[in-house]
Structures are given as structure tokens and as C-alpha cells.
Design a protein around this motif. Structure first.
Motif, PDB file in Angstrom:
ATOM      1  N   ASP A  43       0.804  -1.219   0.000  1.00 25.93           N
ATOM      2  CA  ASP A  43       0.000   0.000   0.000  1.00 25.93           C
ATOM      3  C   ASP A  43       0.839   1.272   0.000  1.00 25.93           C
ATOM      4  OD1 ASP A  43      -2.107  -1.789   0.191  1.00 25.93           O
ATOM      5  OD2 ASP A  43      -2.428  -1.439   2.332  1.00 25.93           O
ATOM      6  N   GLY A  44       2.133   1.147   0.269  1.00 25.19           N
ATOM      7  CA  GLY A  44       3.007   2.313   0.278  1.00 25.19           C
ATOM      8  C   GLY A  44       2.867   3.195   1.506  1.00 25.19           C
ATOM      9  N   ASP A  45       2.263   2.668   2.560  1.00 29.61           N
ATOM     10  CA  ASP A  45       2.102   3.423   3.803  1.00 29.61           C
ATOM     11  C   ASP A  45       3.400   3.299   4.605  1.00 29.61           C
ATOM     12  OD1 ASP A  45       1.458   4.514   6.259  1.00 29.61           O
ATOM     13  OD2 ASP A  45      -0.440   3.426   6.462  1.00 29.61           O
ATOM     14  N   ILE A  46       4.158   4.392   4.689  1.00 28.82           N
ATOM     15  CA  ILE A  46       5.476   4.329   5.332  1.00 28.82           C
ATOM     16  C   ILE A  46       5.428   4.493   6.845  1.00 28.82           C
ATOM     17  CG2 ILE A  46       6.668   5.105   3.250  1.00 28.82           C
ATOM     18  CD1 ILE A  46       6.952   7.875   4.738  1.00 28.82           C
ATOM     19  N   ASP A  47       4.250   4.711   7.408  1.00 27.02           N
ATOM     20  CA  ASP A  47       4.128   4.847   8.864  1.00 27.02           C
ATOM     21  C   ASP A  47       4.244   3.454   9.495  1.00 27.02           C
ATOM     22  OD1 ASP A  47       3.418   5.140  11.536  1.00 27.02           O
ATOM     23  OD2 ASP A  47       1.910   6.662  11.104  1.00 27.02           O
ATOM     24  N   ILE A  48       5.344   3.228  10.193  1.00 24.09           N
ATOM     25  CA  ILE A  48       5.584   1.914  10.812  1.00 24.09           C
ATOM     26  C   ILE A  48       5.507   1.997  12.337  1.00 24.09           C
ATOM     27  CG2 ILE A  48       6.924   0.995   8.876  1.00 24.09           C
ATOM     28  CD1 ILE A  48       9.467   1.653  10.602  1.00 24.09           C
ATOM     29  N   SER A  49       4.751   2.979  12.826  1.00 26.89           N
ATOM     30  CA  SER A  49       4.622   3.186  14.276  1.00 26.89           C
ATOM     31  C   SER A  49       4.115   1.951  15.010  1.00 26.89           C
ATOM     32  CB  SER A  49       3.676   4.350  14.560  1.00 26.89           C
ATOM     33  OG  SER A  49       4.180   5.536  14.003  1.00 26.89           O
ATOM     34  N   ASP A  50       3.349   1.100  14.325  1.00 21.50           N
ATOM     35  CA  ASP A  50       2.804  -0.105  14.954  1.00 21.50           C
ATOM     36  C   ASP A  50       3.825  -1.234  15.083  1.00 21.50           C
ATOM     37  OD1 ASP A  50       0.383   1.192  15.098  1.00 21.50           O
ATOM     38  OD2 ASP A  50      -0.419   0.262  13.298  1.00 21.50           O
ATOM     39  N   TRP A  51       4.980  -1.077  14.460  1.00 20.49           N
ATOM     40  CA  TRP A  51       6.038  -2.093  14.557  1.00 20.49           C
ATOM     41  C   TRP A  51       6.882  -1.786  15.790  1.00 20.49           C
ATOM     42  CZ3 TRP A  51      11.406  -1.935  12.083  1.00 20.49           C
ATOM     43  CH2 TRP A  51      12.063  -3.157  12.262  1.00 20.49           C
ATOM     44  N   ASN A  52       6.986  -2.749  16.674  1.00 19.39           N
ATOM     45  CA  ASN A  52       7.754  -2.585  17.908  1.00 19.39           C
ATOM     46  C   ASN A  52       8.769  -3.713  18.047  1.00 19.39           C
ATOM     47  OD1 ASN A  52       6.433  -0.193  19.078  1.00 19.39           O
ATOM     48  ND2 ASN A  52       4.635  -1.510  18.971  1.00 19.39           N
ATOM     49  N   PRO A  53       9.876  -3.595  17.315  1.00 20.03           N
ATOM     50  CA  PRO A  53      10.891  -4.650  17.370  1.00 20.03           C
ATOM     51  C   PRO A  53      11.510  -4.757  18.757  1.00 20.03           C
ATOM     52  CG  PRO A  53      11.744  -2.713  16.258  1.00 20.03           C
ATOM     53  CD  PRO A  53      10.291  -2.461  16.504  1.00 20.03           C
ATOM     54  N   VAL A  54      11.874  -5.973  19.126  1.00 21.43           N
ATOM     55  CA  VAL A  54      12.465  -6.239  20.435  1.00 21.43           C
ATOM     56  C   VAL A  54      13.735  -7.062  20.218  1.00 21.43           C
ATOM     57  CG1 VAL A  54      12.141  -7.406  22.647  1.00 21.43           C
ATOM     58  CG2 VAL A  54      10.217  -6.204  21.570  1.00 21.43           C
TER      59      VAL A  54
END
Length: 106
Positions: A64-75
Motif C-alpha cells: 500500500d506504500g504506507d510508510i508509517d511503521i509506528s505499529d512495529w515494535n521490534p524487540v
């Protein structure tokens, strides 16, 4: 040299860079980065968005080309590790963590 320490992370659309991380770019030799980590008493741990994020976030980013990755929380599972950067690359977002070397006697 003061060793790098964890700081409060305030992400913008999911991206962030530690204020004390050197300003490296694609032309920075890998050996320079590794030497910096060693001088700070640790190693890097890299976590790729495409291998770590939930499928719906991967589809939203790549399809979709949505660059907002705020929901990704790598640990990072290394003891004492902390985030150095979440940034975009030609291959998609990546999280860079710093993992202090284990000290003997602890």
C-alpha cells in the motif's frame, strides 16, 4: 570516550535515531561501524521489518506504500540491549540495536 547509553525513544511515524549515533551513510565502511560498536563495548543486532513485523504491517508498507511503521515494535532479546535506530533502507525498514558485551563476573 563516553560509551553510548540508552535514551528515551520518541519515534516519528515509527522512525528514530539515537542522538549519539554517528551519522553513517551507505558509503561508511562496515569496519568503521563495527569498530565503533567495539569501542563502546558491544555489538550491533539488526532486526528487519520484513522478517519481524506482523503480516498486515508488511503488506501495508510494501503493497500500500504506507510508510508509517509506528505499529512495529521490534524487540532485541540480548540482555542490556537498547535501540539505536529504526530507519528505512532500499530493502525496507530495519531496527538497529546495541547489545553490550557480557562482562565476566556478573
Amino acid at each position: 570516550m563516553n560509551q553510548i547509553q540508552a535514551v528515551t525513544v520518541e519515534r516519528d511515524e515509527g522512525y528514530w535515531t539515537h542522538p549519539d549515533l554517528p551519522e553513517w551513510d551507505e558509503g561508511t565502511p562496515r569496519a568503521e561501524c563495527i569498530a565503533w560498536a567495539a569501542a563502546n563495548g558491544g555489538d550491533f543486532v539488526v532486526i528487519w521489518f520484513e522478517a519481524d513485523a506482523p503480516e498486515n504491517l508488511i503488506e501495508r508498507y510494501f503493497d500500500d506504500g504506507d510508510i508509517d511503521i509506528s505499529d512495529w515494535n521490534p524487540v532485541c532479546d540480548k540482555v542490556g540491549s537498547f535501540l539505536l535506530s529504526i530507519h528505512d533502507t532500499e530493502d525496507g525498514p530495519v531496527a538497529l540495536f546495541f547489545a553490550p558485551n557480557e562482562q565476566e563476573g556478573k
